[in-house]
Design a protein around this motif. Structure first.
Motif, PDB file in Angstrom:
ATOM      1  N   SER A 275      23.686   1.440 106.236  1.00 22.90           N
ATOM      2  CA  SER A 275      24.465   1.782 107.435  1.00 22.90           C
ATOM      3  C   SER A 275      25.960   1.633 107.182  1.00 22.90           C
ATOM      4  CB  SER A 275      24.046   0.894 108.614  1.00 22.90           C
ATOM      5  OG  SER A 275      22.961   1.448 109.307  1.00 22.90           O
ATOM      6  N   TYR A 276      26.334   0.544 106.509  1.00 19.88           N
ATOM      7  CA  TYR A 276      27.755   0.365 106.183  1.00 19.88           C
ATOM      8  C   TYR A 276      28.256   1.486 105.277  1.00 19.88           C
ATOM      9  CZ  TYR A 276      27.357  -4.398 108.065  1.00 19.88           C
ATOM     10  OH  TYR A 276      27.160  -5.493 108.869  1.00 19.88           O
TER      11      TYR A 276
ATOM     12  N   GLY B  82      24.710  -1.511 111.334  1.00 24.45           N
ATOM     13  CA  GLY B  82      24.688  -2.378 110.147  1.00 24.45           C
ATOM     14  C   GLY B  82      24.764  -3.844 110.515  1.00 24.45           C
ATOM     15  N   VAL B  83      25.627  -4.178 111.472  1.00 22.92           N
ATOM     16  CA  VAL B  83      25.752  -5.566 111.922  1.00 22.92           C
ATOM     17  C   VAL B  83      24.424  -6.067 112.497  1.00 22.92           C
ATOM     18  CG1 VAL B  83      26.873  -7.073 113.613  1.00 22.92           C
ATOM     19  CG2 VAL B  83      28.233  -5.383 112.358  1.00 22.92           C
TER      20      VAL B  83
ATOM     21  N   THR C 268      34.487  -3.038 107.659  1.00 26.43           N
ATOM     22  CA  THR C 268      33.204  -2.554 107.142  1.00 26.43           C
ATOM     23  C   THR C 268      33.002  -2.998 105.700  1.00 26.43           C
ATOM     24  OG1 THR C 268      33.446  -0.613 108.578  1.00 26.43           O
ATOM     25  CG2 THR C 268      31.751  -0.515 106.885  1.00 26.43           C
ATOM     26  N   TRP C 269      34.055  -2.907 104.866  1.00 25.41           N
ATOM     27  CA  TRP C 269      33.935  -3.373 103.480  1.00 25.41           C
ATOM     28  C   TRP C 269      33.611  -4.861 103.444  1.00 25.41           C
ATOM     29  CZ3 TRP C 269      33.244  -0.497  99.399  1.00 25.41           C
ATOM     30  CH2 TRP C 269      33.739   0.805  99.364  1.00 25.41           C
ATOM     31  N   ASN C 270      34.212  -5.645 104.329  1.00 25.76           N
ATOM     32  CA  ASN C 270      33.952  -7.079 104.373  1.00 25.76           C
ATOM     33  C   ASN C 270      32.496  -7.372 104.735  1.00 25.76           C
ATOM     34  OD1 ASN C 270      34.831  -9.987 104.550  1.00 25.76           O
ATOM     35  ND2 ASN C 270      34.204  -9.679 106.665  1.00 25.76           N
ATOM     36  N   ASN C 271      31.997  -6.702 105.767  1.00 20.98           N
ATOM     37  CA  ASN C 271      30.607  -6.929 106.180  1.00 20.98           C
ATOM     38  C   ASN C 271      29.615  -6.436 105.130  1.00 20.98           C
ATOM     39  OD1 ASN C 271      31.747  -7.849 108.565  1.00 20.98           O
ATOM     40  ND2 ASN C 271      30.137  -6.960 109.813  1.00 20.98           N
ATOM     41  N   ARG C 272      29.966  -5.365 104.453  1.00 19.38           N
ATOM     42  CA  ARG C 272      29.119  -4.884 103.358  1.00 19.38           C
ATOM     43  C   ARG C 272      29.037  -5.958 102.266  1.00 19.38           C
ATOM     44  NH1 ARG C 272      29.768  -2.008  98.481  1.00 19.38           N
ATOM     45  NH2 ARG C 272      28.140  -0.434  98.104  1.00 19.38           N
TER      46      ARG C 272
END
Length: 449
Positions: free
Chosen positions: A283-284, A268-269, A297-301
């Motif tokens: 992906s997240y 995802g990154v 993961t929630w933050n990057n999403r």
């Protein structure tokens, strides 16, 4: 720089190994420069007596065996293994190897220390195919797996078991050895059926069930090792800037091990870095199915959703990240950006305040907090925030530009031009700062009435 360091390390290691091999095998090594300097003797006075090579002792066997196992772990195939053993034929033979290995195995089996990795490597050596030595190694490896305490095999397959009428939770099951399971399988018909069904085997013999479990465990371990190799390769490709290749490698990891959380997250990154935000979110989401409590993961999403303009959804993701871990300053900062984009300026300032409580030298938060105050028309407070950002990071061209705009709006024209000049000295091709400076100069020349 790293390459140079490793070259020095390998040079030192090579010299050490060279001396060791010369001592162990009785080999002599000559470099090309040394050969050119060797002159034949003029007088042959006597024939030098050749000393017989020293036979291997137990310490030598153990050192060489560990080297052999490491080689197999790194991919040595049968030919390479046989070549390694053939190089030692003048010092030992297969019968002596096997005799030592049986002594070594008895010592391993007598120690209470766990030896999962060594057991797996010994089984791998047996599967390569190197004669009686490999067969004995495989036999010892399986015996090691059978007798290990804190065995994970059955814990992997069963959520709980019943021992002597007492229910045992999954985490406590780890404390039961395989021998304990062997003792409870015969009278526990329900457990036998349950394991046999999971393993898809017909037998009801306890020993055969344990053997099947061990084989399954080893197969799973092999899969994990392969997926880890691809995962490390993907991470290295990403670090080298080869993002597309990294994504392909993460795909390979996930084809081997579909429930690998970190591979879904890293994929995802990488996708987000390429601007492929929809795919990144997918992906997240897969990563979160496997590990719902991953704040990162929630933050990057949330960041990917914000990049797509789905700001409300982004804030929901940031909120979830902060529910799980409220001491992450970047999560508060990202939430502040999303709130600012929605026009919720006061809420954005509150989020930046939380970020700065956790990380007072977070210059990006000071800069964005200044932007929020400027949006509210509170220019003096905006300037104070930009000054704080520049105190921490004096070469932040963006903050100098923003400071210039706040000064212009406060009618401090000369100071505004000075701030734009500073921004352009740091970043000469900063078009926004150049345009802002020109606007101030025009305004100064033709002020409004």
């Amino acid at each position: 720089m790293l390459r140079g360091i490793w070259q020095n390390i390998w040079a030192t290691l090579a010299q050490t190994l060279l001396k060791w091999f010369e001592h162990l095998f009785g080999w002599g090594f000559w470099s090309p420069s040394q050969v050119s300097k060797v002159q034949p003797p003029r007088i042959k006075a006597y024939k030098k007596k050749v000393e017989p090579l020293k036979l291997l002792d137990d310490a030598d066997y153990e050192f060489l065996f560990m080297q052999l196992l490491e080689g197999v772990a790194y991919g040595w195939e049968q030919k390479r293994v046989l070549r390694f053993l053939a190089a030692l034929e003048s010092r030992t033979n297969e019968a002596e190897w096997v005799a030592w290995l049986r002594r070594f195995g008895e010592r391993l089996l007598a120690t209470p220390m766990p030896n999962y990795q060594l057991a797996a490597q010994m089984i791998s050596l047996g599967e390569v195919g190197c004669g009686n030595l490999g067969e004995v190694a495989k036999e010892i490896g399986k015996r090691l797996l059978r007798r290990e305490e804190n065995e994970q095999i059955i814990h992997f397959l069963l959520e709980d078991v019943e021992l002597n009428g007492k229910q045992i939770e999954a985490q406590a099951a780890e404390l039961i050895s395989v021998n304990d399971y062997l003792s409870i399988l015969p009278p526990n018909d329900s457990l036998v059926e349950r394991i046999a069904k999971l393993m898809q085997i017909e037998t009801r013999e306890a020993q055969e069930i344990i053997e099947a479990l061990i084989d399954r465990f080893f197969a799973i371990n092999a899969i994990n090792n392969k997926s880890q190799e691809w995962f490390q390769k993907a991470n290295q490709q990403y670090m080298n800037g080869n993002i597309l290749a990294a994504i392909a490698s993460y795909d390979k990891v996930l084809s081997i091990k579909p429930k690998f959380h970190d591979a879904w997250y890293n994929r995802g990154v990488a996708l987000k870095d390429l601007g492929r935000y929809e795919e990144a979110i997918l992906s997240y989401d897969r990563a979160l199915e496997l590990q719902p409590d991953s704040s990162e993961t929630w933050n990057n999403r949330g960041a990917a959703l914000r990049s797509l303009g789905r700001v409300e959804e982004a804030i929901a993701s940031y909120d979830r990240a902060l529910e799980l871990k409220e001491d992450r300053h970047k999560n508060w900062y990202n939430r502040g950006i999303a709130l600012f984009n929605l026009g919720r300026i006061e809420d954005a300032i509150a989020s930046y305040d939380k970020a700065l409580q956790l990380q007072p030298d977070f210059h990006q938060a000071w800069n964005n907090r200044g932007n929020a105050f400027m949006k509210l028309g509170r220019f003096a407070e905006a300037i104070a925030n930009y000054d704080k950002a520049l105190e921490i990071k004096p070469d932040k061209a963006e903050a100098w530009n923003n400071r210039g705009t706040a000064l212009f709006n406060s009618s401090h024209l000369e100071e505004a031009i000075s701030s734009y000049d500073k921004a352009l000295s740091i970043q000469p091709h900063f078009d926004e700062a150049r345009q802002n400076r020109e606007n101030v100069l025009r305004f100064a020349q033709f002020p409004r009435g």
